[in-house]
Design an enzyme around this catalytic site. Structure first.
Site, PDB file in Angstrom:
ATOM      1  N   GLY A  46     116.410-101.629  16.027  1.00  0.00           N
ATOM      2  CA  GLY A  46     117.449-102.527  16.528  1.00  0.00           C
ATOM      3  C   GLY A  46     118.051-102.101  17.852  1.00  0.00           C
ATOM      4  N   GLU A  71     108.589 -92.629  25.193  1.00  0.00           N
ATOM      5  CA  GLU A  71     107.380 -93.446  25.409  1.00  0.00           C
ATOM      6  C   GLU A  71     107.374 -94.003  26.820  1.00  0.00           C
ATOM      7  OE1 GLU A  71     107.757 -96.601  22.508  1.00  0.00           O
ATOM      8  OE2 GLU A  71     106.763 -95.416  20.960  1.00  0.00           O
ATOM      9  N   ILE A  76     107.306-100.262  28.418  1.00  0.00           N
ATOM     10  CA  ILE A  76     106.493-101.461  28.638  1.00  0.00           C
ATOM     11  C   ILE A  76     107.423-102.557  29.149  1.00  0.00           C
ATOM     12  CG2 ILE A  76     104.852-103.102  27.609  1.00  0.00           C
ATOM     13  CD1 ILE A  76     103.875-100.290  27.166  1.00  0.00           C
ATOM     14  N   HIS A  82     107.026-109.628  21.606  1.00  0.00           N
ATOM     15  CA  HIS A  82     107.148-109.049  20.267  1.00  0.00           C
ATOM     16  C   HIS A  82     106.323-109.924  19.327  1.00  0.00           C
ATOM     17  CE1 HIS A  82     109.815-107.675  16.680  1.00  0.00           C
ATOM     18  NE2 HIS A  82     108.760-108.303  16.239  1.00  0.00           N
ATOM     19  N   ASN A 113     107.872-102.902   8.791  1.00  0.00           N
ATOM     20  CA  ASN A 113     108.965-103.321   7.915  1.00  0.00           C
ATOM     21  C   ASN A 113     108.435-103.489   6.498  1.00  0.00           C
ATOM     22  OD1 ASN A 113     110.744-103.502  10.132  1.00  0.00           O
ATOM     23  ND2 ASN A 113     109.877-105.492  10.618  1.00  0.00           N
ATOM     24  N   ARG A 115     109.849-104.917   3.943  1.00  0.00           N
ATOM     25  CA  ARG A 115     110.634-105.926   3.204  1.00  0.00           C
ATOM     26  C   ARG A 115     110.091-107.318   3.511  1.00  0.00           C
ATOM     27  NH1 ARG A 115     113.294-104.808   8.062  1.00  0.00           N
ATOM     28  NH2 ARG A 115     113.403-106.658   9.356  1.00  0.00           N
TER      29      ARG A 115
HETATM   30  C1  MV4 Z   1     110.100-100.654  23.617  1.00  0.00           C
HETATM   31  C2  MV4 Z   1     110.191-101.564  24.693  1.00  0.00           C
HETATM   32  C3  MV4 Z   1     109.430-101.289  25.816  1.00  0.00           C
HETATM   33  N1  MV4 Z   1     108.663-100.173  25.862  1.00  0.00           N
HETATM   34  N2  MV4 Z   1     109.307 -99.576  23.720  1.00  0.00           N
HETATM   35  C4  MV4 Z   1     113.509-102.687  20.909  1.00  0.00           C
HETATM   36  C5  MV4 Z   1     113.917-102.401  19.498  1.00  0.00           C
HETATM   37  C6  MV4 Z   1     113.021-101.317  19.040  1.00  0.00           C
HETATM   38  N3  MV4 Z   1     112.518-101.612  17.748  1.00  0.00           N
HETATM   39  C7  MV4 Z   1     111.956-101.191  20.048  1.00  0.00           C
HETATM   40  N4  MV4 Z   1     112.319-101.977  21.178  1.00  0.00           N
HETATM   41  C8  MV4 Z   1     111.625-101.905  22.358  1.00  0.00           C
HETATM   42  N5  MV4 Z   1     110.781-100.836  22.493  1.00  0.00           N
HETATM   43  C9  MV4 Z   1     108.608 -99.348  24.837  1.00  0.00           C
HETATM   44  N6  MV4 Z   1     107.849 -98.260  24.917  1.00  0.00           N
HETATM   45  C10 MV4 Z   1     111.012-102.679  24.557  1.00  0.00           C
HETATM   46  C11 MV4 Z   1     111.744-102.844  23.405  1.00  0.00           C
HETATM   47  C12 MV4 Z   1     112.575-104.025  23.362  1.00  0.00           C
HETATM   48  C13 MV4 Z   1     112.296-105.082  22.491  1.00  0.00           C
HETATM   49  C14 MV4 Z   1     111.246-105.050  21.589  1.00  0.00           C
HETATM   50  C15 MV4 Z   1     111.004-106.100  20.744  1.00  0.00           C
HETATM   51  C16 MV4 Z   1     111.806-107.222  20.774  1.00  0.00           C
HETATM   52  C17 MV4 Z   1     112.842-107.287  21.653  1.00  0.00           C
HETATM   53  C18 MV4 Z   1     113.109-106.236  22.525  1.00  0.00           C
HETATM   54  C19 MV4 Z   1     114.175-106.313  23.400  1.00  0.00           C
HETATM   55  C20 MV4 Z   1     114.442-105.260  24.241  1.00  0.00           C
HETATM   56  C21 MV4 Z   1     113.646-104.111  24.219  1.00  0.00           C
END
Ligand code: MV4
Length: 444
Positions: free
Chosen positions: A164, A200, A203, A208, A290, A292
């Site tokens: 989150g 990491e 990206i 998503h 997840n 669930r």
């Molecule tokens: C990331 C990313 C970009 N690069 N990891 C957001 C919540 C967490 N579960 C992981 N997230 C992200 N990880 C890397 N290496 C961008 C996000 C991210 C995001 C991911 C999925 C859905 C919405 C998002 C909104 C902002 C950032």
């Protein structure tokens, strides 16, 4: 089959589970806080037990109260829904100890997937593509600097106990790393009581896309295709759809295979979701698993004609999966209708629904527990309804969604309906041209 299932949740998902149990001939027990005493789950369940006051900690999160309710009603299984205790290691364990089947993951699986750095290590070992980054936790800010140089900026630091977005920091250049390190450590210690961080490659503007999976007790797993959840705001999903407009047959095959690998790696039993980030070149990377049922399971149900709650209950009881993968035959979209004011930064708008009319017609589904006269309590999340449409094509689904949103009357509280209407008219949304950054610039 189970004789009686206690539903350890409230709202639309409690009702959703009760509906499937009725169709399966399984008796149901609703539990409720005093704020929900007149709710539809309480009315429609065979039995109902009050488990405490409105504050979640003392009711829907109270393990002793829920176990006591299961024992006095003789329930042989507990369905936790989503949120609340659905991914709580201790609850899964206490159910086990009381001989009550927890319809969800084992304590070990919850712990293993809940710790993000260890989940990632498991997935790397299983051959699931992961985002290049540090091996395990970062020991010091000096090590973080070294790793970032190797990974190449921009990088992202993530809390191992997170999810989150809490405890997450994007770092664009070395000068900013130390401050990000300090604040991420502090935030994750305060939020999770665990300040472990890993790093990491960042990206930029990913999509998503998650894969629904199912596994049985006999070592078989399959996938049920993807959901695109890129339209979200502050890590709250607003709209989900399947198939993803970005998907290709080739990518689905590869992501499906990776998701099955992930499920087999943890001997997953039941239904689950493997979340991926997908970059603009269609490289995909494991993000989280997840354990669930998710809010957006509905759209998968609509495109493959499949009751995922029924499947979840059957798998928990020990039935086998059919063994084949499922590919969408239709297009489905879900809009989350929240009691929030989109013109004031989506601020919550609890209160009484004075007038209510919900849309219907061909290809329209509503999953909701609300009705005229219903009072939305301020204690819980603000989602009051899920509007789902299914049609043969994406364009038809969008037109149907617009039509259905236009028929939806909810008076007395502000809702996200006007936002969804605007979104359905947006040229970029219509073109399937969106990433997780979409809401950063979308003007409502
Ligand atoms: C990331 C990313 C970009 N690069 N990891 C957001 C919540 C967490 N579960 C992981 N997230 C992200 N990880 C890397 N290496 C961008 C996000 C991210 C995001 C991911 C999925 C859905 C919405 C998002 C909104 C902002 C950032």
């Amino acid at each position: 089959m189970f004789k009686k299932i206690l539903i350890a949740n409230r709202g639309e998902i409690a009702l959703r589970v009760i509906r499937t149990c009725k169709e399966m001939g399984i008796k149901t027990v609703a539990v409720y806080s005093t704020a929900d005493k007149d709710s539809l789950p309480v009315r429609f369940a065979d039995e109902a037990v009050c488990i405490g006051p409105p504050v979640s900690k003392l009711s829907y999160l109270s393990i002793p109260n829920i176990i006591a309710a299961a024992e006095i009603t003789n329930a042989d299984a507990i369905h936790p829904g989503y949120g609340f205790l659905s991914e709580n290691e201790k609850f899964s364990k206490v159910c086990q100890e009381h001989g009550i089947k927890f319809i969800g993951a084992t304590p070990e699986q919850i712990a293993g997937m809940g710790d993000k750095a260890s989940a990632k290590a498991t997935m790397i070992a299983a051959g699931v593509p992961c985002i290049p980054g540090s091996e395990g936790l970062l020991e010091s800010v000096e090590q973080a600097k070294k790793e970032a140089k190797k990974i190449v900026y921009p990088v992202i630091m993530k809390a191992t106990a997170g999810g989150g977005g809490k405890g997450m920091r994007i770092v664009w250049k070395e000068e900013d790393l130390e401050a990000a390190w300090d604040s991420a450590k502090q935030e994750s210690a305060a939020a999770f009581g665990n300040d472990g961080l890993y790093m990491e490659k960042y990206i930029e503007e990913p999509r998503h896309i998650e894969i629904q999976i199912a596994g049985d007790q006999y070592g078989q797993a399959c996938h049920l295709s993807e959901r695109d959840c890129s339209i979200q705001r502050r890590h709250q999903k607003l709209v989900e759809e399947t198939p993803s407009p970005f998907m290709t047959d080739e990518l689905r095959e590869k992501m499906g295979e990776a998701a099955i690998k992930a499920a087999l790696a943890v001997k997953y039993e039941g239904v689950g979701t493997v979340e991926f980030l997908v970059d603009k070149h269609r490289n995909f990377y494991f993000m989280e698993m997840n354990t669930r049922i998710q809010v957006e399971h509905t759209i998968t149900e609509e495109v493959i004609s499949f009751d995922l709650i029924k499947e979840q209950i059957k798998l928990a009881f020990g039935e086998k999966i059919s063994g084949k993968n499922y590919i969408p035959q239709m297009h489905a979209i879900q809009c989350r209708i929240n009691a929030e004011d989109p013109s004031h930064d989506f601020r919550p708008s609890p209160g009484r629904i004075t007038d209510y009319h919900c849309p219907g017609g061909h290809g329209v589904r509503i999953d909701s527990h609300v009705h005229a006269g219903y009072v939305i309590p301020p204690n819980y999340d603000s989602m009051i309804s899920k509007l789902i449409v299914v049609a043969r094509t994406r364009d038809e689904a969008i037109l149907k969604m617009k039509r259905a949103l236009g028929e939806y009357i909810i008076e007395g509280v502000k809702t996200t309906i006007p936002f969804h209407i605007k979104l359905m008219e947006d040229p970029n949304f219509n073109a399937g041209n969106f990433t997780t950054a979409f809401m950063d610039t979308f003007e409502y």
